[in-house]
Design a protein around this motif. Structure first.
Motif, PDB file in Angstrom:
ATOM      1  N   ARG A   1       0.833  -1.185   0.000  1.00  0.00           N
ATOM      2  CA  ARG A   1       0.000   0.000   0.000  1.00  0.00           C
ATOM      3  C   ARG A   1       0.873   1.241   0.000  1.00  0.00           C
ATOM      4  NH1 ARG A   1      -2.887   0.608   4.789  1.00  0.00           N
ATOM      5  NH2 ARG A   1      -1.523  -0.985   5.623  1.00  0.00           N
TER       6      ARG A   1
ATOM      7  N   MET B   1      -6.279  12.479   7.388  1.00  0.00           N
ATOM      8  CA  MET B   1      -6.893  11.509   8.302  1.00  0.00           C
ATOM      9  C   MET B   1      -6.721  11.971   9.737  1.00  0.00           C
ATOM     10  SD  MET B   1      -8.547   8.855   7.553  1.00  0.00           S
ATOM     11  CE  MET B   1      -9.747   8.492   8.768  1.00  0.00           C
ATOM     12  N   LYS B   2      -5.549  12.505  10.066  1.00  0.00           N
ATOM     13  CA  LYS B   2      -5.255  13.005  11.416  1.00  0.00           C
ATOM     14  C   LYS B   2      -6.236  14.118  11.778  1.00  0.00           C
ATOM     15  CE  LYS B   2      -2.036  13.333  14.869  1.00  0.00           C
ATOM     16  NZ  LYS B   2      -2.493  12.427  15.845  1.00  0.00           N
TER      17      LYS B   2
ATOM     18  N   VAL C   1      -9.228  14.552  10.518  1.00  0.00           N
ATOM     19  CA  VAL C   1     -10.552  13.949  10.687  1.00  0.00           C
ATOM     20  C   VAL C   1     -10.671  13.334  12.078  1.00  0.00           C
ATOM     21  CG1 VAL C   1     -11.984  12.002   9.953  1.00  0.00           C
ATOM     22  CG2 VAL C   1     -10.988  13.510   8.244  1.00  0.00           C
ATOM     23  N   VAL C   2      -9.643  12.578  12.484  1.00  0.00           N
ATOM     24  CA  VAL C   2      -9.687  11.916  13.793  1.00  0.00           C
ATOM     25  C   VAL C   2      -9.688  12.943  14.919  1.00  0.00           C
ATOM     26  CG1 VAL C   2      -8.416  10.385  15.356  1.00  0.00           C
ATOM     27  CG2 VAL C   2      -8.675   9.768  12.970  1.00  0.00           C
TER      28      VAL C   2
ATOM     29  N   LEU D   1     -13.098  14.249  15.218  1.00  0.00           N
ATOM     30  CA  LEU D   1     -13.982  13.235  15.799  1.00  0.00           C
ATOM     31  C   LEU D   1     -13.753  13.118  17.302  1.00  0.00           C
ATOM     32  CD1 LEU D   1     -13.906  10.452  13.071  1.00  0.00           C
ATOM     33  CD2 LEU D   1     -15.913  11.684  13.846  1.00  0.00           C
ATOM     34  N   ARG D   2     -12.487  13.234  17.728  1.00  0.00           N
ATOM     35  CA  ARG D   2     -12.196  13.166  19.169  1.00  0.00           C
ATOM     36  C   ARG D   2     -12.878  14.322  19.885  1.00  0.00           C
ATOM     37  NH1 ARG D   2      -5.813  12.059  18.541  1.00  0.00           N
ATOM     38  NH2 ARG D   2      -5.900   9.828  18.071  1.00  0.00           N
TER      39      ARG D   2
ATOM     40  N   ALA E   1     -16.524  13.644  20.084  1.00  0.00           N
ATOM     41  CA  ALA E   1     -16.833  12.629  21.092  1.00  0.00           C
ATOM     42  C   ALA E   1     -16.849  13.238  22.472  1.00  0.00           C
ATOM     43  CB  ALA E   1     -15.819  11.497  21.019  1.00  0.00           C
TER      44      ALA E   1
ATOM     45  N   ARG F   1     -23.741  16.412  25.163  1.00  0.00           N
ATOM     46  CA  ARG F   1     -24.982  16.600  24.419  1.00  0.00           C
ATOM     47  C   ARG F   1     -26.183  16.489  25.334  1.00  0.00           C
ATOM     48  NH1 ARG F   1     -21.596  13.942  21.332  1.00  0.00           N
ATOM     49  NH2 ARG F   1     -21.049  14.915  19.343  1.00  0.00           N
TER      50      ARG F   1
ATOM     51  N   ALA G   1      -3.434   3.490   9.029  1.00  0.00           N
ATOM     52  CA  ALA G   1      -4.363   2.394   9.334  1.00  0.00           C
ATOM     53  C   ALA G   1      -4.986   2.558  10.707  1.00  0.00           C
ATOM     54  CB  ALA G   1      -3.629   1.065   9.225  1.00  0.00           C
TER      55      ALA G   1
ATOM     56  N   LEU H   1      -5.327   5.272  12.439  1.00  0.00           N
ATOM     57  CA  LEU H   1      -6.207   6.444  12.454  1.00  0.00           C
ATOM     58  C   LEU H   1      -7.534   6.096  11.822  1.00  0.00           C
ATOM     59  CD1 LEU H   1      -3.874   9.438  11.534  1.00  0.00           C
ATOM     60  CD2 LEU H   1      -4.894   8.958  13.731  1.00  0.00           C
ATOM     61  N   LYS H   2      -7.489   5.339  10.728  1.00  0.00           N
ATOM     62  CA  LYS H   2      -8.732   4.953  10.045  1.00  0.00           C
ATOM     63  C   LYS H   2      -9.618   4.152  10.966  1.00  0.00           C
ATOM     64  CE  LYS H   2      -7.713   5.134   5.132  1.00  0.00           C
ATOM     65  NZ  LYS H   2      -7.118   4.445   3.997  1.00  0.00           N
TER      66      LYS H   2
ATOM     67  N   GLU I   1      -9.543   4.134  14.242  1.00  0.00           N
ATOM     68  CA  GLU I   1     -10.024   4.981  15.331  1.00  0.00           C
ATOM     69  C   GLU I   1     -11.200   5.821  14.837  1.00  0.00           C
ATOM     70  OE1 GLU I   1      -7.051   7.464  17.114  1.00  0.00           O
ATOM     71  OE2 GLU I   1      -8.486   8.394  18.487  1.00  0.00           O
ATOM     72  N   ALA I   2     -11.065   6.329  13.599  1.00  0.00           N
ATOM     73  CA  ALA I   2     -12.136   7.141  13.016  1.00  0.00           C
ATOM     74  C   ALA I   2     -13.427   6.331  12.933  1.00  0.00           C
ATOM     75  CB  ALA I   2     -11.727   7.650  11.636  1.00  0.00           C
TER      76      ALA I   2
ATOM     77  N   LEU J   1     -14.890   5.813  16.461  1.00  0.00           N
ATOM     78  CA  LEU J   1     -15.449   7.055  17.003  1.00  0.00           C
ATOM     79  C   LEU J   1     -16.766   7.382  16.317  1.00  0.00           C
ATOM     80  CD1 LEU J   1     -12.338   9.390  17.396  1.00  0.00           C
ATOM     81  CD2 LEU J   1     -13.804   8.559  19.220  1.00  0.00           C
ATOM     82  N   LYS J   2     -16.800   7.199  14.974  1.00  0.00           N
ATOM     83  CA  LYS J   2     -18.037   7.487  14.228  1.00  0.00           C
ATOM     84  C   LYS J   2     -19.162   6.606  14.727  1.00  0.00           C
ATOM     85  CE  LYS J   2     -16.094   9.098   9.880  1.00  0.00           C
ATOM     86  NZ  LYS J   2     -15.710   8.686   8.520  1.00  0.00           N
TER      87      LYS J   2
ATOM     88  N   LEU K   1     -20.348   7.796  18.113  1.00  0.00           N
ATOM     89  CA  LEU K   1     -21.102   9.043  17.989  1.00  0.00           C
ATOM     90  C   LEU K   1     -22.512   8.780  17.489  1.00  0.00           C
ATOM     91  CD1 LEU K   1     -18.435  11.501  16.552  1.00  0.00           C
ATOM     92  CD2 LEU K   1     -19.770  11.864  18.597  1.00  0.00           C
TER      93      LEU K   1
ATOM     94  N   GLU L   1     -24.581   7.373  20.335  1.00  0.00           N
ATOM     95  CA  GLU L   1     -24.923   8.385  21.323  1.00  0.00           C
ATOM     96  C   GLU L   1     -25.998   9.313  20.783  1.00  0.00           C
ATOM     97  OE1 GLU L   1     -21.611  10.508  23.147  1.00  0.00           O
ATOM     98  OE2 GLU L   1     -23.020  12.154  23.525  1.00  0.00           O
ATOM     99  N   ARG L   2     -25.831   9.708  19.505  1.00  0.00           N
ATOM    100  CA  ARG L   2     -26.806  10.626  18.900  1.00  0.00           C
ATOM    101  C   ARG L   2     -28.183   9.978  18.823  1.00  0.00           C
ATOM    102  NH1 ARG L   2     -22.544  13.112  14.868  1.00  0.00           N
ATOM    103  NH2 ARG L   2     -22.269  15.114  15.901  1.00  0.00           N
TER     104      ARG L   2
END
Lengths: 70, 395
Positions: A2, A12-13, A15-16, A19-20, A23, A27, B55, B57-58, B60-61, B64-65, B68, B71-72
């Motif tokens: 890859r 990606m960093k 995005v994460v 997202l953190r 989270a 709410r 990888a 990070l993906k 983890e994303a 997390l999604k 979320l 929770e939503r």
């Protein structure tokens, strides 16, 4: 193998990280939030000219009644 | 079309194998190292729990999604209109055009009220920006911009200046003077510089700072006096079309909407995106905060207006009808937040009951698209601008 591209890693960093942050947000349930929205409307409803309608004498945009000389 | 930051490919000696290669950043226990692609690949396949790689990070994303979403879903326990069932229904509304402002030579694109509740500034496709006295319909000032399509205009809080911009990619401030001998255009001050058209602008709480939104995908905060960029806001994936500042009591945030169908809430000091909402199916043309600052409404080309609650972090109402198929260009709340006025591309203005989700009135009058709509500062009337070259004040 890859191919790991540095700009997609950075993307990606980001995005994460977002997202953190998401989270970690506190709410509130919609039922609570909706009640608060309703409260704002009801409390201020009396003072809402477009909602209650305002008489011609107080609203500068409403046409004034024509004065006629007797 | 939007400004993006790209990482430069650095060549050097890999921190692992020491060979001279193109390097990429790799995070090991939050320390940044530079690995060549070969070593980065090897690392990606082992020790995932201690190192951050693409990888890891993906995954983890993804997790997390998932969390979320769960929770939503738990928080979505009721609909707004259900909570409002017992609220008294609104009666019939009689709203008519009380003033018609004629004078623009082409499509009216934007308008804003002065804090004195009577003056209005409007801008048009023909490059003209006019300041009106809405009580008398007299034109008090007029200036011709060097560009056409002046898509944004705003009145300064003091009432002493106006800001406008459009295809010139700039936001300029004009001080308003009543001296007949003074040429307004001579005192023009260029404040903001974007790399694409200016779609929206707004003064913050003072005459000293302006917030702008642009077709270049960014929003920016500027100091009027020096023209300096104070903060920029990156995150939209396409043109940003609108913005609105939070009511002053709720602090330093603003919301923006764009062609990427996203509405984003920003922290003005850090430049960080605090929340994002992506439920619209097309461009978001207009965003406006609810009077309390805890929610905002949006109008979109998907022919719907929606209400998003910031504390529940989700959409809580949709204002739509099967018979409405044209996009909503502009939205604003009445003073209490009970009514939502929305101007559409089918020449009408629909008035929605915010709590119950139903339409209470439909206003006819404009002879072309309604492009802009604002309620006056004291809520006694609202003004709409249209592609039919006129502005109408309704009460």
């Amino acid at each position: 193998m890859r191919h790991v591209c540095s700009s997609s890693f950075a993307a990606m960093k980001t995005v994460v990280q977002q997202l953190r942050l998401d989270a970690g947000l506190d709410r509130v349930k919609v039922s609570q939030a909706a009640v608060d929205l309703k409260q704002v409307c009801l409390q201020n409803g009396q003072h809402d000219p477009l909602l209650t309608g305002v008489s011609s004498s107080t609203n500068p945009f409403r046409p004034q009644k024509v004065c006629s000389f007797l | 079309m939007c400004d993006q930051t790209f990482l430069v490919n650095v060549f050097g000696s890999c921190d692992k194998c020491f060979k001279q290669r193109a390097l990429r950043p790799v995070f090991k226990k939050s320390q940044q190292l530079s690995y060549c692609s070969v070593c980065a690949e090897i690392m990606a396949t082992d020790g995932l729990h201690e190192n951050e790689t693409l990888a890891s990070l993906k995954s983890e994303a993804e997790s997390l999604k998932g969390k979320l979403e769960e929770e939503r879903a738990k928080l979505h326990d009721v609909e707004l209109h259900q909570v409002a069932e017992r609220v008294e229904a609104l009666g019939q509304f009689v709203m008519k055009t009380r003033r018609t402002l004629k004078g623009h030579g082409n499509k009216v694109l934007c308008m804003d009220w002065c804090k004195d509740k009577r003056r209005i500034v409007s801008s048009s496709q023909d490059g003209k920006v006019i300041v009106w006295d809405s009580f008398t319909t007299n034109k008090e000032h007029a200036v011709t911009m060097p560009c056409t399509w002046v898509m944004a205009c705003a009145y300064a809080p003091s009432g002493c200046a106006i800001a406008c911009g459009g295809l010139d990619n700039k936001c300029s401030v004009y001080p308003l003077t009543f001296d007949k001998n003074e040429n307004m255009a001579a005192k023009k001050k260029s404040v903001a510089m974007h790399t694409n058209y200016l779609s929206a602008c707004s003064f913050t709480n003072s005459d000293m700072q302006i917030l702008t939104a642009s077709g270049d995908g960014t929003c920016a905060l500027w100091d009027v006096e020096s023209g300096q960029l104070l903060q920029s806001f990156h995150g939209h994936g396409a043109d940003v079309l609108c913005l609105d500042l939070a009511p002053s009591e709720t602090g330093n945030t603003f919301v923006s909407g764009g062609c990427d169908k996203k509405a984003m809430v920003w922290d003005m000091r850090s430049g960080q995106c605090i929340q994002a909402f992506e439920t619209h199916e097309s461009d978001i043309n207009s965003v406006r905060y609810y009077p309390s600052g805890d929610a905002f409404a949006s109008g979109s080309d998907d022919a719907t207006c929606r209400l998003y609650d910031l504390r529940a972090d989700r959409e809580v109402a949709i204002y739509s009808k099967e018979s409405i198929i044209f996009g909503a260009s502009s939205v604003d709340f009445s003073l209490s937040g009970r009514l939502l006025f929305a101007g559409y591309n089918d020449y009408t203005i629909n008035v929605w009951d915010v709590l119950k989700g139903s339409r209470v009135s439909i206003l006819f009058g404009h002879e072309n698209r309604v492009s802009t709509l604002r309620v006056s500062p004291d809520g006694t009337a609202f003004c709409s601008g249209s592609w039919d070259h006129t502005l109408r004040v309704w009460a």
